[in-house]
Enzyme design. Structure first.
Site, PDB file in Angstrom:
ATOM      1  N   LEU A  25       0.835  -1.209   0.000  1.00  0.00           N
ATOM      2  CA  LEU A  25       0.000   0.000   0.000  1.00  0.00           C
ATOM      3  C   LEU A  25       0.869   1.259   0.000  1.00  0.00           C
ATOM      4  O   LEU A  25       2.068   1.198   0.221  1.00  0.00           O
ATOM      5  CB  LEU A  25      -0.896   0.014   1.248  1.00  0.00           C
ATOM      6  CG  LEU A  25      -1.908  -1.132   1.379  1.00  0.00           C
ATOM      7  CD1 LEU A  25      -2.710  -0.966   2.678  1.00  0.00           C
ATOM      8  CD2 LEU A  25      -2.857  -1.158   0.183  1.00  0.00           C
ATOM      9  N   GLY A  26       0.254   2.409  -0.235  1.00  0.00           N
ATOM     10  CA  GLY A  26       0.982   3.677  -0.107  1.00  0.00           C
ATOM     11  C   GLY A  26       1.226   4.400  -1.418  1.00  0.00           C
ATOM     12  O   GLY A  26       1.643   5.556  -1.435  1.00  0.00           O
ATOM     13  N   LYS A  42      13.460  10.786  -0.434  1.00  0.00           N
ATOM     14  CA  LYS A  42      13.996  11.520   0.711  1.00  0.00           C
ATOM     15  C   LYS A  42      15.017  10.680   1.482  1.00  0.00           C
ATOM     16  O   LYS A  42      16.003  11.198   2.010  1.00  0.00           O
ATOM     17  CB  LYS A  42      12.871  11.960   1.659  1.00  0.00           C
ATOM     18  CG  LYS A  42      12.396  13.367   1.417  1.00  0.00           C
ATOM     19  CD  LYS A  42      11.462  13.543   0.234  1.00  0.00           C
ATOM     20  CE  LYS A  42      12.075  13.937  -1.056  1.00  0.00           C
ATOM     21  NZ  LYS A  42      11.122  13.981  -2.172  1.00  0.00           N
ATOM     22  N   GLY A  59      14.963  17.114 -18.187  1.00  0.00           N
ATOM     23  CA  GLY A  59      13.908  17.793 -17.432  1.00  0.00           C
ATOM     24  C   GLY A  59      14.456  18.424 -16.163  1.00  0.00           C
ATOM     25  O   GLY A  59      15.024  17.744 -15.313  1.00  0.00           O
ATOM     26  N   ILE A 107      11.577  16.385  -9.678  1.00  0.00           N
ATOM     27  CA  ILE A 107      12.054  15.012  -9.534  1.00  0.00           C
ATOM     28  C   ILE A 107      13.462  14.869 -10.119  1.00  0.00           C
ATOM     29  O   ILE A 107      14.346  14.255  -9.512  1.00  0.00           O
ATOM     30  CB  ILE A 107      11.063  14.019 -10.189  1.00  0.00           C
ATOM     31  CG1 ILE A 107       9.754  14.040  -9.385  1.00  0.00           C
ATOM     32  CG2 ILE A 107      11.645  12.614 -10.253  1.00  0.00           C
ATOM     33  CD1 ILE A 107       8.640  13.202  -9.973  1.00  0.00           C
ATOM     34  N   GLY A 108      13.706  15.487 -11.288  1.00  0.00           N
ATOM     35  CA  GLY A 108      15.021  15.412 -11.916  1.00  0.00           C
ATOM     36  C   GLY A 108      16.106  16.040 -11.037  1.00  0.00           C
ATOM     37  O   GLY A 108      17.198  15.490 -10.889  1.00  0.00           O
ATOM     38  N   LEU A 109      15.801  17.167 -10.444  1.00  0.00           N
ATOM     39  CA  LEU A 109      16.801  17.848  -9.631  1.00  0.00           C
ATOM     40  C   LEU A 109      17.063  17.095  -8.324  1.00  0.00           C
ATOM     41  O   LEU A 109      18.189  17.027  -7.853  1.00  0.00           O
ATOM     42  CB  LEU A 109      16.361  19.285  -9.329  1.00  0.00           C
ATOM     43  CG  LEU A 109      16.274  20.195 -10.562  1.00  0.00           C
ATOM     44  CD1 LEU A 109      15.832  21.599 -10.156  1.00  0.00           C
ATOM     45  CD2 LEU A 109      17.605  20.254 -11.303  1.00  0.00           C
ATOM     46  N   ASP A 114      -3.253  12.988  -7.941  1.00  0.00           N
ATOM     47  CA  ASP A 114      -2.560  13.185  -9.212  1.00  0.00           C
ATOM     48  C   ASP A 114      -3.453  12.928 -10.422  1.00  0.00           C
ATOM     49  O   ASP A 114      -3.167  13.410 -11.508  1.00  0.00           O
ATOM     50  CB  ASP A 114      -1.344  12.240  -9.298  1.00  0.00           C
ATOM     51  CG  ASP A 114      -0.150  12.767  -8.517  1.00  0.00           C
ATOM     52  OD1 ASP A 114      -0.318  13.774  -7.794  1.00  0.00           O
ATOM     53  OD2 ASP A 114       0.937  12.171  -8.644  1.00  0.00           O
ATOM     54  N   HIS A 169      15.474  31.705  19.033  1.00  0.00           N
ATOM     55  CA  HIS A 169      16.814  32.036  18.552  1.00  0.00           C
ATOM     56  C   HIS A 169      17.823  31.027  19.086  1.00  0.00           C
ATOM     57  O   HIS A 169      17.774  30.694  20.261  1.00  0.00           O
ATOM     58  CB  HIS A 169      17.199  33.441  19.029  1.00  0.00           C
ATOM     59  CG  HIS A 169      18.606  33.809  18.687  1.00  0.00           C
ATOM     60  ND1 HIS A 169      18.956  34.188  17.411  1.00  0.00           N
ATOM     61  CD2 HIS A 169      19.739  33.817  19.438  1.00  0.00           C
ATOM     62  CE1 HIS A 169      20.260  34.442  17.389  1.00  0.00           C
ATOM     63  NE2 HIS A 169      20.767  34.223  18.601  1.00  0.00           N
TER      64      HIS A 169
HETATM   65  C1  FAD Z   1      10.379  10.397  -7.273  1.00  0.00           C
HETATM   66  C2  FAD Z   1       9.209  11.125  -6.760  1.00  0.00           C
HETATM   67  C3  FAD Z   1       9.363  11.934  -5.669  1.00  0.00           C
HETATM   68  C4  FAD Z   1       8.275  12.637  -5.168  1.00  0.00           C
HETATM   69  N1  FAD Z   1       8.444  13.423  -4.068  1.00  0.00           N
HETATM   70  C5  FAD Z   1       7.420  14.102  -3.566  1.00  0.00           C
HETATM   71  C6  FAD Z   1       7.563  14.886  -2.412  1.00  0.00           C
HETATM   72  O1  FAD Z   1       8.644  14.968  -1.853  1.00  0.00           O
HETATM   73  N2  FAD Z   1       6.507  15.556  -1.936  1.00  0.00           N
HETATM   74  C7  FAD Z   1       5.294  15.467  -2.540  1.00  0.00           C
HETATM   75  O2  FAD Z   1       4.358  16.088  -2.073  1.00  0.00           O
HETATM   76  N3  FAD Z   1       5.090  14.739  -3.627  1.00  0.00           N
HETATM   77  C8  FAD Z   1       6.123  14.033  -4.171  1.00  0.00           C
HETATM   78  N4  FAD Z   1       5.936  13.265  -5.264  1.00  0.00           N
HETATM   79  C9  FAD Z   1       4.611  13.217  -5.882  1.00  0.00           C
HETATM   80  C10 FAD Z   1       3.683  12.283  -5.087  1.00  0.00           C
HETATM   81  O3  FAD Z   1       4.255  11.015  -5.053  1.00  0.00           O
HETATM   82  C11 FAD Z   1       2.315  12.233  -5.741  1.00  0.00           C
HETATM   83  O4  FAD Z   1       1.801  13.520  -5.854  1.00  0.00           O
HETATM   84  C12 FAD Z   1       1.370  11.407  -4.901  1.00  0.00           C
HETATM   85  O5  FAD Z   1       1.836  10.103  -4.757  1.00  0.00           O
HETATM   86  C13 FAD Z   1      -0.010  11.379  -5.520  1.00  0.00           C
HETATM   87  O6  FAD Z   1      -0.833  10.597  -4.733  1.00  0.00           O
HETATM   88  P1  FAD Z   1      -2.097   9.847  -5.306  1.00  0.00           P
HETATM   89  O7  FAD Z   1      -2.765   9.226  -4.148  1.00  0.00           O
HETATM   90  O8  FAD Z   1      -2.880  10.753  -6.148  1.00  0.00           O
HETATM   91  O9  FAD Z   1      -1.542   8.743  -6.299  1.00  0.00           O
HETATM   92  P2  FAD Z   1      -0.406   7.662  -6.169  1.00  0.00           P
HETATM   93  O10 FAD Z   1       0.472   7.888  -5.007  1.00  0.00           O
HETATM   94  O11 FAD Z   1       0.221   7.625  -7.490  1.00  0.00           O
HETATM   95  O12 FAD Z   1      -1.184   6.336  -5.883  1.00  0.00           O
HETATM   96  C14 FAD Z   1      -2.012   5.744  -6.844  1.00  0.00           C
HETATM   97  C15 FAD Z   1      -2.153   4.280  -6.514  1.00  0.00           C
HETATM   98  O13 FAD Z   1      -3.227   3.754  -7.230  1.00  0.00           O
HETATM   99  C16 FAD Z   1      -2.881   2.455  -7.686  1.00  0.00           C
HETATM  100  N5  FAD Z   1      -3.726   2.168  -8.842  1.00  0.00           N
HETATM  101  C17 FAD Z   1      -3.758   2.808 -10.028  1.00  0.00           C
HETATM  102  N6  FAD Z   1      -4.708   2.275 -10.806  1.00  0.00           N
HETATM  103  C18 FAD Z   1      -5.310   1.289 -10.112  1.00  0.00           C
HETATM  104  C19 FAD Z   1      -6.385   0.405 -10.372  1.00  0.00           C
HETATM  105  N7  FAD Z   1      -7.056   0.436 -11.513  1.00  0.00           N
HETATM  106  N8  FAD Z   1      -6.728  -0.478  -9.407  1.00  0.00           N
HETATM  107  C20 FAD Z   1      -6.062  -0.517  -8.235  1.00  0.00           C
HETATM  108  N9  FAD Z   1      -5.057   0.319  -7.922  1.00  0.00           N
HETATM  109  C21 FAD Z   1      -4.685   1.216  -8.854  1.00  0.00           C
HETATM  110  C22 FAD Z   1      -1.414   2.565  -8.001  1.00  0.00           C
HETATM  111  O14 FAD Z   1      -0.820   1.293  -7.990  1.00  0.00           O
HETATM  112  C23 FAD Z   1      -0.939   3.457  -6.870  1.00  0.00           C
HETATM  113  O15 FAD Z   1      -0.555   2.687  -5.764  1.00  0.00           O
HETATM  114  C24 FAD Z   1       6.997  12.534  -5.786  1.00  0.00           C
HETATM  115  C25 FAD Z   1       6.857  11.700  -6.893  1.00  0.00           C
HETATM  116  C26 FAD Z   1       7.921  11.001  -7.366  1.00  0.00           C
HETATM  117  C27 FAD Z   1       7.750  10.113  -8.552  1.00  0.00           C
END
Ligand code: FAD
Lengths: 466, 509
Positions: free
Chosen positions: A37-38, A50, A180, A184-186, A312, A444
């Protein structure tokens, strides 16, 4: 089984929505296609990145600043395998935490791909092909996003990789080419730069982190250049070729000439796109917009009543905390509460070192809106705390309304900026003036004093330590 | 210059009113004394007329709850009024005059405004100064609470009419006549740091750098959620947070107007409150409710109240009514109810027992040579007590007509303060809600109240026989300080006698 609400996707949007739904008394289930999960955030995003950023930062300090601190080290070396393993442990413990929270809140977890049979029925297809159907009154789509790739640079997951693979490399690249110049790239570029890789960032635009205040991009570029980053702005990538361990990236510069950059790894980090594959949205008629994002109204309800979408997969910043806010919002609305999400006050963060964080309007936005504003800036060079820790790069910039002194935007680059931005969010949620913040005691010596000084500068240009 | 139209002090104990229907529209040209709108208080509805001729600029909309003294509109100079056709154009400019107006009072004209004790209600000739909320030298904003004023009937808040520097004249505990000088306000800006006077148009705040009240009425995140759920707009909530921000507590205490209690429906059958919810609902007391609670406790504490009971055989009256009610209705256009019998019986008894119709005023007892009978009527906003004046001189028909007139006005919230003030004795009828027996509380400063109850058939012993009769218990609560047992019991027995043999009313025996 029959539920009040089924949530598809267990990222920060989905799992927070699930917990809040359970808290407000709804019978709740969550569907996740992976056994862990997560979502992106916990497994291949925020948390593992991180973990590696912290490890690499320790190494970098050991190599560069320990001597000045009076610490001598012999035989300093990187054990990437151990770093990746520790990162894996961090992820595992965090994911276990989510499993515990699901149990604690009596949320049923279904592992498998979720798809719509109809508005009130979700089919869950497990990895082994077994299916089951669950009934529900409401659905929350929280399926997140996936990395974008561009046709000239096909991802092979070995030499041409996405962030997911970059979190699991077995060697430190000699020359990492990052396509990019976004967050994420940075961040991942920083990890390997600190560990000794040469990093070249190829960016189509003329600035880093283009969505943020320009001042931040400029300062970040300066600091990262000092750390050894090389930047190619206004370069459009037109191709990539892998030969053995070498990848050649071809890019067209502003003059139209094609330049070649040779490295051993290429990280494609040009953005992410909403992920709706396999959901079978057509079966229920949920509309998506021109960029493939699920269309929602102000209440995050899709074109089909009773089906909501968050995180997202919908419009807005792709940030974990934005997804969380939306998860809470939908859960509470389902039981008739009326919460708000203040999108202007969702902070943006970049975990480079120094960190970058911002909330509210940028100078560019204020200029465009024709709003009269004041600027107050304070450099960390003038902070006692920053001098003690040798973190002298960066500044805090506060933008305030010219007449009322209300804080309109806070933009910072510096040590622990991602933590410090919380103060700005609180102040702005209460519509504080710059003077209000400057009249609150800040311990401080702390980095946060710089926020107060910037507010003093914004109020009447009267910082104390400058 | 524009003239501000403010909510006048409409009566004792009224601190806020609800904006009713606007008769005129924003931008209308109005003449002096023309009706502008209706305002509703907990007790009555009033009409507000224009104080000057000019163009109306409305600032408070129908349904808004505003404090007494609040600016609800302004009348702009007649110059514009001369060209009514230009009204829409003038509207676009309205922001500009508002801004200049804001600047004007802050210019520091040096003018000193004397704040005097307002006329707070009939029969109140003097008040006591309560606690001061501000002190000499404080900079006060328009509408800032200055001090509390206590009368024997209620406590009022005295608020600043202008912004400026305060100089108090009367001290806490001072007794002042109506019109007496309470304090002075030197109009204009105070110290440089002091925020500028609030303007009614928030957009027009032209405060200097530093303090300002641009965030006044801004709801904190939790407060915004609560207000939305209650269906209350932030504009109708008084923020107690810094610079008037609305805190979570303000939102929790914000009062829901019953009309707006729309159910939050999402088309979701999910449980709104999970079964066995233990959520409490906190609502601010209305000013009517606060006044009632204060007075009732005061009566309990300050009088020596007790209750005596008796019972009446209602058969004779019922027979009389059955016999004459059609003719009565045909001739007079009103029904022959019980109220006329009770009112007339009470008047007769009051004249015979003057102490029941008297009240204590300090060291003196005031005996009334007339009977103003207050009748407790349940109105939409709570219990109101209109008065039938000189009921002793009225015929049955006149009493019935007056009861109908007052009851209708009560139902429509149209009773005036005058119609509810005074009264020398009260009749309350708990019977209409099914009460069998009760101990009513005296309607101060009166000394006695008669409680009517439901009519129930009971087996009664009449001349050694059990007879089923329609019976009503009567209760008389009275202030033992001026009414002795002999008089109170005698009064109630007399009422019983008159009701059980109504021909006595005709003959006065
Ligand atoms: C490298 C990296 C670093 C990041 N760092 C940060 C950060 O420091 N701070 C920050 O705020 N954001 C960060 N982000 C962005 C952050 O991860 C996303 O904004 C966040 O995870 C979005 O959450 P979400 O719940 O919308 O989707 P997600 O976290 O993408 O979760 C979606 C889940 O749905 C599941 N899923 C999809 N379709 C189906 C389906 N049909 N049936 C069942 N399950 C499904 C997927 O497997 C996934 O587990 C980072 C992203 C990346 C790639």
């Amino acid at each position: 089984m029959s539920y009040d609400v089924v949530i598809i996707g267990s990222g920060p949007g989905g799992y927070v929505a699930a917990i809040r739904c359970a808290q407000v008394g709804l019978k709740t289930a969550i569907v996740e296609k992976y056994s862990s999960l997560g979502g992106t955030c916990l497994n291949v995003g925020c948390i593992p990145s991180k973990a590696l950023l912290d490890s690499s930062e320790h190494y970098h300090n050991a190599a560069h600043t320990f001597k000045t601190h009076g610490i001598e080290l012999k035989d300093l070396k990187v054990d990437l395998g151990q770093m990746i393993k520790r990162k894996g442990d961090v992820v595992k413990q965090t994911v276990d935490g989510i499993n515990f929270l699901m149990k604690k809140n009596k949320i049923d977890v279904y592992t498998g791909m979720g798809s719509f049979v109809n508005k009130n029925k979700i089919k869950v297809t497990a990895a082994d092909g077994k299916t089951q159907e669950i009934e529900t009154k409401n659905v929350i789509i929280a399926t997140g996003s996936k990395p974008i790739s561009i046709p000239p640079v096909p991802i092979d997951k070995k030499r041409i990789i996405t962030s997911t693979e970059a979190l699991n490399l077995t060697e430190v690249p000699k020359h990492l080419i990052v396509i990019g110049g976004g967050v994420i790239g940075l961040e991942l570029g920083s990890v390997y730069s600190r560990l000794g890789a040469k990093v070249t960032v190829v960016e189509f635009l003329d600035t880093l982190i283009p969505a943020m205040d320009r001042g931040l991009g400029r300062e970040l570029q300066k600091v990262l250049s000092k750390q050894g980053f090389e930047f190619l702005f206004k370069h459009k990538v037109v191709g990539a070729e892998t030969k053995g361990k070498e990848v050649t990236v071809k890019a067209e510069n502003a003059e139209g000439q094609v330049v070649e950059i040779k490295g051993d790894y290429v990280l494609v980090a040009i953005g992410r796109k909403a992920y709706t594959e396999g959901l079978n949205l057509e079966a229920v008629g949920v509309k998506v917009d021109e960029r493939g994002r699920v269309d929602v109204n102000d209440h995050l309800e899709t074109s089909v009543p009773g089906i909501y979408a968050i995180g997202d997969v919908v419009k807005g910043a792709m940030l974990a905390h934005k997804a969380e806010e939306e998860g809470t919002f939908v859960a509470e609305r389902l039981v008739g509460q009326k919460p708000h999400v203040n999108y202007n006050l969702i902070p943006g963060v970049v975990y480079t070192w120094p960190e970058v964080a911002a909330v509210g309007y940028t100078e560019e936005q204020l200029k465009e809106a024709g709003r009269a504003y004041k600027v107050g800036s304070f450099p960390f060079k003038a902070s006692g705390r920053a001098r003690a820790s040798m973190d002298l790069d960066g500044f805090v910039k506060v933008l305030a309304d010219k007449t009322t002194d209300e804080i309109l935007g806070v933009h910072m680059i510096g040590p622990r900026a991602a933590d410090m931005i919380a103060e700005a969010v609180v102040a702005m949620e209460f519509r504080a003036s710059a003077e209000d913040v400057s009249r609150m005691s800040h311990a401080h010596p702390t980095f946060t004093e710089s926020m107060r000084e910037a507010c003093l500068a914004a109020t009447d240009n009267r910082p104390i330590h400058m | 210059m524009a003239l501000d139209i403010k909510i006048p002090a409409v009566g004792e104990s009224i601190t806020e009113v609800t904006i009713g229907k606007w008769v005129k529209k924003d931008g209308d040209t109005v003449k002096a004394d023309e009706l502008l709108l209706e305002i509703e208080s907990d007790k009555a509805t009033f009409e507000l007329n224009s104080e000057a001729a000019g163009v109306l600029r409305i600032k408070a909309k129908e349904g808004d709850v505003v404090q007494v003294g609040a600016v609800i509109a302004s009348i702009e100079d007649g110059g514009v009024a001369a060209k009514p056709a230009d009204a829409p154009a003038a509207k676009a400019e309205s922001a500009a005059p508002a801004a200049t107006k804001a600047a004007a009072p802050s210019a520091g004209t040096g003018e000193v405004k004397e704040i005097k004790v307002p006329a707070v209600g009939e029969s109140i000739s003097e008040v006591t100064i309560g606690t001061w909320a501000k002190k000499t030298g404080d900079f006060v904003q328009v509408e800032d609470l200055l001090c509390e004023i206590e009368s024997d009937k209620a406590t009022f808040e005295l608020r600043a009419e202008v912004a400026g520097t305060l100089e108090t004249v009367a001290k806490q505990g001072d007794v002042l006549p109506i019109g007496g000088l309470v304090c002075k306000i030197k109009v204009g800006a105070g110290s440089a740091a002091a925020p500028q006077a609030a303007t009614s148009a928030p957009a027009a705040t032209a405060a200097s750098s530093g303090g300002s009240d641009y965030a006044k009425g801004h709801a904190a995140p939790a407060a915004a959620k609560i207000l939305d759920e209650k269906g209350i707009s932030t504009s109708s909530v008084q923020g107690t947070g810094k610079d008037g921000r609305i805190t979570k507590e303000d939102a929790q205490n914000a009062q829901n107007k019953p009309v707006e209690k729309a159910a939050a429906s999402n088309g979701v059958s999910a449980p709104k409150a999970p079964a066995g919810s233990r959520v409490d609902d906190r609502q601010k007391m209305t000013s009517l409710r606060k006044t009632i609670s204060r007075r009732l406790v005061a009566v309990k504490n300050e009088t020596a109240m007790l209750t005596t009971f008796n019972e009446v055989n209602m058969k004779p009256i019922m027979d009389l009514r059955a016999k004459h009610k059609d003719a009565f209705k045909e001739k007079n256009g009103v029904n022959l109810g019980f109220m006329s019998f009770f009112t007339k019986a009470v008047c007769q008894a009051l004249l015979e027992y003057p102490s029941v119709n008297a009240y204590i005023d300090g060291e003196e007892i005031v005996y009334h040579n007339y009977c103003d009978v207050s009748i407790a009527v349940s109105a939409p906003k709570g219990l109101v007590v209109p008065v039938i004046r000189n009921a002793e001189t009225m015929s049955f028909v006149e009493v019935e007509k007056e009861v109908v007139r007052l009851a209708l006005k009560a139902r429509d919230n149209k009773l005036t303060i005058d119609e509810m003030s005074g009264g020398t004795f009260t009749i309350t009828n708990g019977g209409i809600f099914g009460s069998m027996m009760s101990t009513p509380i005296i309607n101060a400063p009166q000394s006695a109240i008669l409680g009517m109850h439901n009519i129930v058939e009971r087996p009664m012993a009449v001349s050694g026989q059990v007879v089923i009769l329609p019976m009503m218990y009567l209760a008389l609560s009275y202030d033992h300080r001026i009414i002795d047992g002999r008089e109170s019991v005698g009064f109630l027995v007399r009422v019983k006698q008159l009701l059980e043999d109504p021909t006595r009313l005709l003959l006065g025996v």
